[in-house]
Design a protein around this motif. Structure first.
Motif, PDB file in Angstrom:
ATOM      1  N   GLN A  20     -30.765  -5.612  24.923  1.00 31.71           N
ATOM      2  CA  GLN A  20     -30.779  -6.977  25.481  1.00 31.71           C
ATOM      3  C   GLN A  20     -30.074  -6.979  26.847  1.00 31.71           C
ATOM      4  O   GLN A  20     -29.179  -7.794  27.109  1.00 31.71           O
ATOM      5  CB  GLN A  20     -30.123  -7.966  24.508  1.00 31.71           C
ATOM      6  CG  GLN A  20     -30.988  -8.205  23.274  1.00 31.71           C
ATOM      7  CD  GLN A  20     -32.241  -9.012  23.612  1.00 31.71           C
ATOM      8  OE1 GLN A  20     -32.192 -10.189  23.937  1.00 31.71           O
ATOM      9  NE2 GLN A  20     -33.422  -8.359  23.558  1.00 31.71           N
ATOM     10  N   ALA A  21     -30.527  -6.037  27.678  1.00 30.23           N
ATOM     11  CA  ALA A  21     -29.896  -5.843  28.974  1.00 30.23           C
ATOM     12  C   ALA A  21     -30.565  -6.742  30.008  1.00 30.23           C
ATOM     13  O   ALA A  21     -31.396  -6.288  30.793  1.00 30.23           O
ATOM     14  CB  ALA A  21     -29.975  -4.375  29.384  1.00 30.23           C
ATOM     15  N   GLY A  22     -30.202  -8.001  29.980  1.00 31.45           N
ATOM     16  CA  GLY A  22     -30.735  -8.916  30.975  1.00 31.45           C
ATOM     17  C   GLY A  22     -30.276 -10.325  30.684  1.00 31.45           C
ATOM     18  O   GLY A  22     -30.008 -10.669  29.534  1.00 31.45           O
ATOM     19  N   GLN A  23     -30.127 -11.102  31.741  1.00 34.50           N
ATOM     20  CA  GLN A  23     -29.940 -12.546  31.556  1.00 34.50           C
ATOM     21  C   GLN A  23     -31.062 -13.228  32.320  1.00 34.50           C
ATOM     22  O   GLN A  23     -32.142 -13.413  31.783  1.00 34.50           O
ATOM     23  CB  GLN A  23     -28.545 -12.982  31.982  1.00 34.50           C
ATOM     24  CG  GLN A  23     -27.482 -12.572  30.945  1.00 34.50           C
ATOM     25  CD  GLN A  23     -26.105 -13.107  31.255  1.00 34.50           C
ATOM     26  OE1 GLN A  23     -25.931 -14.103  31.943  1.00 34.50           O
ATOM     27  NE2 GLN A  23     -25.086 -12.433  30.740  1.00 34.50           N
ATOM     28  N   GLY A  52     -32.727 -11.925  34.686  1.00 34.26           N
ATOM     29  CA  GLY A  52     -33.753 -10.898  34.842  1.00 34.26           C
ATOM     30  C   GLY A  52     -34.208 -10.650  36.270  1.00 34.26           C
ATOM     31  O   GLY A  52     -35.033  -9.771  36.512  1.00 34.26           O
ATOM     32  N   VAL A  69     -24.561  -8.253  33.846  1.00 36.64           N
ATOM     33  CA  VAL A  69     -25.141  -7.531  32.708  1.00 36.64           C
ATOM     34  C   VAL A  69     -24.947  -6.021  32.855  1.00 36.64           C
ATOM     35  O   VAL A  69     -25.497  -5.235  32.097  1.00 36.64           O
ATOM     36  CB  VAL A  69     -26.643  -7.903  32.561  1.00 36.64           C
ATOM     37  CG1 VAL A  69     -27.225  -7.374  31.264  1.00 36.64           C
ATOM     38  CG2 VAL A  69     -26.824  -9.416  32.594  1.00 36.64           C
TER      39      VAL A  69
END
Ligand code: FES
Ligand code: FES
Lengths: 142, 699
Positions: free
Chosen positions: A86-89, A91, A129
């Motif tokens: 879940q490597a993103g906010q 994006g 992130v």
């Protein structure tokens, strides 16, 4: 002038930056505009396998070379690893980061943390992130 | 409803949760479709924080639908509920709790109808993946089968019971973000990627100083009053034209920037008011006085602000990454002298948003350009320089603390004052439009001077000014400056960034080497004590004395807004040529957590944002102009500088949810400041903690 874009031949009249050409004339959305000054990494693409900013580079610099955007990398094991971590906010930074991470793995299939950080140094992620992104790249290596 | 601004008002209606109270029709919130899916229609918007996934989880839970059957509609004025602004870490409280109730209500309504038509008693029916099953497991009806009936055309009832905490299966789990896979493939998902047939491209040329008048206008540019822009068929052409226009345009006058901003903060007139006074004033025998300074800081999103506008037959449609589509509509209508019904604002995602940035401003820029090109969509995009210098900045602050102690060293009185511009200059709230280009238009009113929302709505400069500790006397005052040479507005944490740092720095100093015990002795709030102890346990803070020379650990604690989530942070730093933050350990209690991994992501991000503010960030300007207009002149944290972050969430599924976007930022700054004390023996009083600022501390 001509170059290879994501594996296909591409023609362009020139006179604009590579980023403008990719976004406006080839309707790609992966490379993103963040600064136009080679300072944030949002616009990175592969040029003959090397990750470079496309925002200040004249499209002519791609003449006869291979340009790969995140669209051209898809599907890539890094994308699955980013999803798993879940490597993103927001994006917005991600396509540039994926391009640099892919270039790193190509030239160094087993990078350590310092090498990953160094490869991603041109990229800003304002959502914070970075730790998840580092974990995701390590996961893709493993 | 916007608790972030108003707090609760009693309007005599039966209380419904969150924004449902003021948007009471169920059909505003959701719809069912014959294909078995449901659409939810939140009025809160995706800012990068993952709210869409969280809201979809809440709806899936209550409706008894799989998460994959929930569609989330973008907020559109006139259709979606008006939830004012997505801010203040309140989206789950206001929107999530409204949706939870509305979906529970919808489920009850549909089940009653299914019971009536099938003859199976209501209690005997259960919902499984959107089907209503009788005791024999046979489907008697479904949301899909009843989707053509107008069942949701009803007001929400106060008497429905959402699924109890212990029975929840979807809320409370770390569902992966719905928006991440397309973003990882670089798909056109951002407003910036929108391409409409015949679309034109606009760039703006800004006055060099506020109040400067445009005296020479290049003939190829678009001018309205002092608003100056260029419009072209391609982005490349628009950029070239803008550069030429900027060289040719001549401006006159305007006001100077406060180059010596600390002096300016002290000398500028303001309105003083009391934030809180508790207990009886007493003077002590020992008095500690400290003053803290924080500069103007920028939002500095990685993407620049963007909007698309279409002007057709006297009506305007705008696609925007605004935090408050309805509020933006209000101010667009005012600035353009249109009735609000003639304006539709539709939300699209932008790059990460951490507060009131230029998203609303660029919408007016696009609208003005679209008005000159009716029938053609116009896309306006800001430059990096506009993003860093033309968007509102988080205002500089001066925070003074004066602590009186008695002969035994006990605190008898805590007096504090926070001074600076207001932190709220958002659109849709003042008499005149609060959009960057609005005051440039002919005959327009000046930009409203920013204010501070009341403390019940979270406050602005006074956010977290009152310590959470038990103190016999507290007097907290604020001074809101009535002049605003630099446009000021809300950025993640607002006044809490400086106030928490000031409180926690002074507490640390008073603790005289026992920072944990001293804090615990002043805490009545068990949830605050728990996060503090957890952060200590997680970080090894008690072994800090074994660190090598030049290293330090610091601890800080805050309850965000004094009503939100509790967060304690331990920072581990090393003083090299510059300070480097090596690790952060956080413990956080945010009540019910709908998506634990999403909450962790937000808390980690907030901690890194806080580190960046603590170590690097400061908007720079001289009298003539803002100088921090690129990533060179406004540096933020990069990969090589990012600390490791570990977060412990305290699970409290029975407690109301409290929001994760902001609570970790301020205590991170304060913990770093306290770590500086161990590493260097000084207590910093000027943000950011750069070598230049630290050198001033010993003066
Ligand atoms: S847009 Fe190219 S580096 Fe920022
Ligand atoms: S995820 Fe928002 S900038 Fe990286």
């Amino acid at each position: 002038m001509g170059f290879t874009l994501n594996g296909r031949p591409a023609e362009h009249p020139g006179g604009v930056t590579l980023l403008e050409a990719l976004r406006s004339d080839f309707a790609l959305s992966g490379p993103r505009f963040g600064c136009g000054q080679e300072q944030c990494g949002a616009c990175h693409v592969l040029l003959n396998g090397e990750s470079v900013p496309s925002c200040a580079l004249p499209v002519e610099a791609a003449e006869g070379r291979e340009v790969t955007t995140v669209e051209g990398l898809t599907p890539h094991p890094l994308q699955a690893a980013f999803e798993a971590e879940q490597a993103g906010q927001c994006g917005f930074c991600l396509s540039g980061i994926l391009v640099s991470a892919a270039a790193l793995l190509r030239r160094n299939p087993g990078p350590d943390e310092a090498a990953i950080r160094a490869a991603l140094e041109p990229h800003l992620c304002r959502c914070g992130v970075q730790n998840r992104i580092l974990r995701a790249v390590r996961r893709a290596v493993a | 409803m916007n608790l972030a601004f108003h707090g609760f008002a009693d309007d005599g209606k039966a209380r419904l949760p969150g924004s449902l109270h003021v948007n009471r029709r169920l059909s505003r919130w959701l719809a069912f479709h014959p294909d078995g899916t449901a659409t939810i229609r939140p009025g809160k918007v995706e800012l990068g924080q993952g709210i869409l996934t969280t809201l979809a989880q809440i709806a899936a839970e209550e409706l008894g639908l799989p998460l994959s059957s929930i569609r989330v509609a973008p907020t559109v004025t006139g259709e979606s509920p008006d939830e004012a602004v997505t801010s203040g870490s309140l989206s789950v409280q206001e929107c999530g709790m409204a949706l939870r109730h509305a979906c529970a209500d919808a489920r009850a309504l549909f089940l009653s109808v299914a019971a009536q038509s099938s003859g199976v008693p209501r209690e005997a029916l259960r919902v499984e993946a959107g089907s209503f099953l009788g005791p024999d497991g046979v489907e008697v009806s479904s949301y899909a089968a009843l989707s053509d009936r107008d069942l949701l055309d009803a007001e929400a009832s106060p008497d429905v019971s959402p699924i109890p905490a212990g029975a929840r299966r979807v809320a409370g789990t770390s569902a992966p973000r719905l928006d991440l896979p397309p973003k990882l493939r670089g798909e056109p998902r951002f407003l910036h990627d929108m391409r409409l047939p015949g679309m034109l491209h606009a760039r703006m040329i800004r006055p060099p100083r506020p109040g400067a008048r445009l005296v020479t206008v290049p003939d190829f540019a678009l001018r309205e009053g002092d608003f100056l822009a260029v419009v072209a068929a391609s982005e490349a052409e628009a950029t070239r034209m803008a550069e030429r226009a900027a060289r040719l345009a001549r401006w006159e006058g305007g006001i100077a920037f406060p180059a010596d901003w600390p002096r300016w903060l002290e000398d500028t007139p303001g309105e003083r008011s009391t934030v809180a006074e508790q207990g009886e004033a007493q003077d002590g025998t020992q008095v500690l006085r400290r003053v803290f300074w924080r500069p103007f800081i920028a939002h500095a999103s990685v993407g620049t602000c963007c909007a698309v506008a279409l002007w057709e037959a006297g009506a305007l449609r705008v696609w925007s990454h605004s935090q408050g589509p309805y509020n933006l509509r209000t101010d667009l209508a005012k600035a353009l002298r249109l009735p609000p019904e003639a304006v539709v604002v539709e939300h699209r995602e932008g790059a990460g948003c951490y507060g009131h940035n230029g998203a609303d401003d660029v919408a007016l820029d696009a609208a003005l350009c679209a008005r000159a090109h009716p029938g053609r969509p116009v896309r306006a995009l800001w430059t990096r320089a506009e993003e860093l210098a033309a968007a509102p900045l988080s205002p500089a602050m001066r925070v003074a603390v004066e602590v009186h102690r008695d002969g035994e060293g006990r605190i008898v009185s805590w007096r504090t004052e926070a001074r600076g511009n207001g932190h709220s200059g958002r659109p849709g709230r003042a008499k005149d439009p609060a959009l960057l280009s609005a005051p440039l238009l002919p005959g327009a009113a000046p930009m409203p001077v920013s204010i501070n929302p009341p403390l019940a709505g979270g406050g602005g400069v006074q956010r977290n000014l009152v310590p959470l500790y038990r103190l016999p006397h507290v007097k907290a005052e604020m001074v809101r400056l009535t002049e605003m040479p630099i446009r000021a507005s809300a950025l993640r944490g607002l006044g809490a960034l400086a106030n928490v740092w000031a409180i926690e720095s002074v507490m640390d100093e008073l603790a005289e080497g026992d920072p944990v015990g001293f804090r615990l002795r002043h805490l009545d709030d068990p949830r605050a004590a728990t996060v503090l102890r957890e952060a200590v346990a997680l970080s090894g803070f008690e072994n800090r004395h074994a660190l090598s020379e030049g290293e330090g650990m610091g601890i800080a604690l805050a309850r965000y807004k004094n009503t939100g989530a509790w967060c304690a942070v331990v920072a581990h730093i090393r003083a090299e040529e510059r300070l480097r933050c090596l690790a952060l350990h956080l413990a956080c209690d945010m009540g019910e957590v709908i998506n634990p991994d999403g909450a962790l992501n937000q808390l980690e991000g907030g901690a890194i944002h806080g580190t960046s503010i603590a170590l690097k960030e400061e908007a720079r300007f001289d009298e003539e102009c803002i100088l921090s207009t690129s990533w060179d002149t406004y540096p933020v944290l990069r990969f090589s500088e990012v600390p490791r972050v570990a977060v412990k969430l305290i699970a409290r599924p029975e407690e109301p949810p409290l929001g994760a976007g902001e609570p970790s930022v301020a205590p991170t700054i304060a913990a770093i400041a306290n770590a500086v004390h161990q590493a260097l023996g000084i207590r910093p009083t000027r943000l950011p903690f750069t070598p230049e600022n630290l050198a001033k501390e010993s003066d």
